[in-house]
Design an enzyme around this catalytic site. Structure first.
Site, PDB file in Angstrom:
ATOM      1  N   TYR A  45       0.874  -1.177   0.000  1.00  0.00           N
ATOM      2  CA  TYR A  45       0.000   0.000   0.000  1.00  0.00           C
ATOM      3  C   TYR A  45       0.908   1.222   0.000  1.00  0.00           C
ATOM      4  O   TYR A  45       1.557   1.526   1.003  1.00  0.00           O
ATOM      5  CB  TYR A  45      -0.908   0.042   1.233  1.00  0.00           C
ATOM      6  N   PHE A  97     -13.850  -3.517   0.852  1.00  0.00           N
ATOM      7  CA  PHE A  97     -14.758  -2.864  -0.104  1.00  0.00           C
ATOM      8  C   PHE A  97     -16.208  -2.842   0.404  1.00  0.00           C
ATOM      9  O   PHE A  97     -17.152  -2.841  -0.392  1.00  0.00           O
ATOM     10  CB  PHE A  97     -14.721  -3.531  -1.486  1.00  0.00           C
ATOM     11  N   GLY A 146     -17.759  -1.088  -2.432  1.00  0.00           N
ATOM     12  CA  GLY A 146     -18.629  -2.001  -3.186  1.00  0.00           C
ATOM     13  C   GLY A 146     -18.072  -2.277  -4.559  1.00  0.00           C
ATOM     14  O   GLY A 146     -16.871  -2.509  -4.726  1.00  0.00           O
ATOM     15  N   THR A 191     -18.695   3.645  -4.109  1.00  0.00           N
ATOM     16  CA  THR A 191     -19.868   3.635  -4.989  1.00  0.00           C
ATOM     17  C   THR A 191     -20.884   4.697  -4.562  1.00  0.00           C
ATOM     18  O   THR A 191     -21.026   4.994  -3.367  1.00  0.00           O
ATOM     19  CB  THR A 191     -20.553   2.249  -4.978  1.00  0.00           C
TER      20      THR A 191
HETATM   21  N1  LIG Z   1      -7.291  -8.299   1.125  1.00  0.00           N
HETATM   22  C1  LIG Z   1      -7.387  -7.581   0.040  1.00  0.00           C
HETATM   23  O1  LIG Z   1      -7.172  -8.044  -1.077  1.00  0.00           O
HETATM   24  C2  LIG Z   1      -7.793  -6.129   0.155  1.00  0.00           C
HETATM   25  C3  LIG Z   1      -8.123  -5.416  -1.008  1.00  0.00           C
HETATM   26  C4  LIG Z   1      -8.507  -4.095  -0.880  1.00  0.00           C
HETATM   27  C5  LIG Z   1      -8.541  -3.481   0.361  1.00  0.00           C
HETATM   28  N2  LIG Z   1      -8.198  -4.186   1.477  1.00  0.00           N
HETATM   29  C6  LIG Z   1      -8.245  -3.562   2.834  1.00  0.00           C
HETATM   30  O2  LIG Z   1      -9.585  -3.257   3.104  1.00  0.00           O
HETATM   31  C7  LIG Z   1      -9.716  -1.878   3.485  1.00  0.00           C
HETATM   32  C8  LIG Z   1     -11.082  -1.386   3.035  1.00  0.00           C
HETATM   33  O3  LIG Z   1     -11.118  -1.327   1.628  1.00  0.00           O
HETATM   34  P1  LIG Z   1     -11.097   0.079   0.855  1.00  0.00           P
HETATM   35  O4  LIG Z   1     -10.419   1.106   1.672  1.00  0.00           O
HETATM   36  O5  LIG Z   1     -10.584  -0.166  -0.509  1.00  0.00           O
HETATM   37  O6  LIG Z   1     -12.627   0.349   0.622  1.00  0.00           O
HETATM   38  P2  LIG Z   1     -13.827   0.854   1.544  1.00  0.00           P
HETATM   39  O7  LIG Z   1     -13.430   1.033   2.939  1.00  0.00           O
HETATM   40  O8  LIG Z   1     -14.952  -0.021   1.206  1.00  0.00           O
HETATM   41  O9  LIG Z   1     -14.101   2.266   0.856  1.00  0.00           O
HETATM   42  C9  LIG Z   1     -13.102   3.228   0.744  1.00  0.00           C
HETATM   43  C10 LIG Z   1     -13.602   4.288  -0.223  1.00  0.00           C
HETATM   44  O10 LIG Z   1     -14.762   4.888   0.321  1.00  0.00           O
HETATM   45  C11 LIG Z   1     -14.503   6.264   0.659  1.00  0.00           C
HETATM   46  N3  LIG Z   1     -15.087   6.446   1.984  1.00  0.00           N
HETATM   47  C12 LIG Z   1     -14.698   5.901   3.156  1.00  0.00           C
HETATM   48  N4  LIG Z   1     -15.505   6.279   4.151  1.00  0.00           N
HETATM   49  C13 LIG Z   1     -16.449   7.082   3.606  1.00  0.00           C
HETATM   50  C14 LIG Z   1     -17.550   7.784   4.116  1.00  0.00           C
HETATM   51  N5  LIG Z   1     -17.880   7.739   5.409  1.00  0.00           N
HETATM   52  N6  LIG Z   1     -18.296   8.521   3.269  1.00  0.00           N
HETATM   53  C15 LIG Z   1     -17.997   8.589   1.959  1.00  0.00           C
HETATM   54  N7  LIG Z   1     -16.955   7.942   1.386  1.00  0.00           N
HETATM   55  C16 LIG Z   1     -16.177   7.195   2.214  1.00  0.00           C
HETATM   56  C17 LIG Z   1     -13.000   6.420   0.633  1.00  0.00           C
HETATM   57  O11 LIG Z   1     -12.637   7.706   0.184  1.00  0.00           O
HETATM   58  P3  LIG Z   1     -12.055   8.804   1.195  1.00  0.00           P
HETATM   59  O12 LIG Z   1     -10.634   8.448   1.450  1.00  0.00           O
HETATM   60  O13 LIG Z   1     -12.226  10.070   0.437  1.00  0.00           O
HETATM   61  O14 LIG Z   1     -12.896   8.745   2.428  1.00  0.00           O
HETATM   62  C18 LIG Z   1     -12.612   5.404  -0.426  1.00  0.00           C
HETATM   63  O15 LIG Z   1     -12.813   5.919  -1.723  1.00  0.00           O
HETATM   64  C19 LIG Z   1      -8.539  -1.209   2.783  1.00  0.00           C
HETATM   65  O16 LIG Z   1      -8.243   0.061   3.319  1.00  0.00           O
HETATM   66  C20 LIG Z   1      -7.466  -2.249   2.951  1.00  0.00           C
HETATM   67  O17 LIG Z   1      -6.884  -2.142   4.246  1.00  0.00           O
HETATM   68  C21 LIG Z   1      -7.848  -5.510   1.394  1.00  0.00           C
END
Ligand SMILES: NC(=O)c1ccc[n+]([C@@H]2O[C@H](COP(=O)([O-])OP(=O)(O)OC[C@H]3O[C@@H](n4cnc5c(N)ncnc54)[C@H](OP(=O)(O)O)[C@@H]3O)[C@@H](O)[C@H]2O)c1
Length: 297
Positions: free
Chosen positions: A60, A220, A224, A232
């Protein structure tokens, strides 16, 4: 936003011998903004609000690339975490993942060999400034008939025996992968892509993990179908209606929904935005009734 928001509102879970709040933090998004101090502030604020489980990876980073979101000088999530917290406070659990790697020949790949897994574990130790990694997930690519985790998980189990890793987990896996791995060493968590509108074929696996005492950790949950892109905005009418009725955001409803899928479900929402961080932590206190949950299916 209530003044007394806290990550303990959604309760706790035992990740091996660690007791953690179910509402945690995902560090993939903290490298998106070139403002390094902001990233450190977001991390520290999360912990101040009770987060004691942070998900990360050595890959990351910024800028560009498959998983390096953002622009400007390269910032590694692990190094930001180290700079924000080292010496680490008691009880702060950092979960990382290995398997994906990057080299000139293969580009970004998901096929680390056992020897490369050792190097990746050592890289995480170095970046995080730790002697032992709390939880390490083996992250794989699913490929019918050619995705056994046995050899790679055994390699990580060896590193666990050597004391480099406390607990092991899996990521992007099916139930048969969990069976394979558990025959080798205990598995404390499964981290899969899962949300209200994404990969609902994991519903049964999520419950099965709970029956086996294994945490199910969706990634996600907010993003999503947008995956690594921005979250999303394609919310169903039911999500919009419930958010309006409860005076919260659609993203908070998405998070609350995941936490209502089972006591073994942990949340690791990712954000680089302090206001979003507080909303996400506040989502842990949202109670959804059976009738409300039924509208979201
Ligand atoms: N094991 C794997 O393969 C894998 C893959 C992907 C991710 N991950 C882990 O899972 C975690 C979660 O996934 P993710 O960060 O990709 O996705 P997520 O938490 O589902 O969503 C993050 C997205 O949503 C926005 N967001 C977050 N909180 C919000 C809110 N309250 N209101 C509006 N928008 C919001 C963020 O933008 P802003 O920054 O602008 O808030 C970002 O664009 C990652 O951080 C990572 O640690 C693991």
């Amino acid at each position: 936003m209530p003044a007394d928001i806290s990550a303990d509102a959604a309760g706790t879970w035992k990740l091996g011998d660690f007791s953690i709040n179910r509402l945690g933090f995902g560090a993939m998004r903290i490298t998106a903004n070139p403002d390094r101090d902001l990233a450190i502030r977001v991390l520290r604020r999360a912990v101040e609000l009770g987060v004691n489980h942070i998900d990360t990876a050595a890959f990351y980073r910024s800028p560009g690339g498959t998983l390096g979101v953002g622009e400007g000088p390269v910032r590694y999530a692990n190094e930001l975490i180290r700079d924000a917290f080292s010496p680490y406070p008691d009880g702060l659990v950092i979960t990382t993942k290995v398997g994906p790697g990057e080299d000139p020949e293969r580009g970004f790949h998901n096929a680390a060999t056992p020897a490369e897994l050792r190097a990746q574990v050592e890289e995480n130790l170095r970046q995080l400034g730790k002697d032992q990694l709390d939880v390490v997930n083996l992250r794989i690519i699913k490929k019918a008939g050619a995705d056994s985790v046995a050899e790679r998980f055994a390699a990580l189990a060896e590193l666990q025996t050597e004391g480099l890793i406390r607990h092991l987990g899996l990521s992007n896996v099916r139930a048969d992968h969990l069976d394979e791995a558990e025959a080798i060493a205990p598995v404390v968590c499964v981290q899969n892509s899962y949300a209200l509108d994404t990969h609902r074929d994991d519903d049964t696996f999520l419950r099965n993990c709970g029956e086996r005492g294994v945490a199910y950790v969706p990634f996600f949950a907010i993003a999503g179908p947008a995956r690594e892109g921005t979250a999303t905005t394609d919310h169903s009418d039911a999500v919009r209606r419930l958010a309006a009725a409860k005076g919260v955001s659609e993203q908070q409803i998405r998070l609350a929904w995941t936490l209502h899928q089972g006591p073994n479900v942990l949340a690791i929402p990712g954000t680089g935005n302090p206001a979003h961080l507080e909303q996400n932590i506040a989502a842990g206190a949202i109670q959804l009734s059976a009738d409300e949950l039924a509208t979201l299916v």
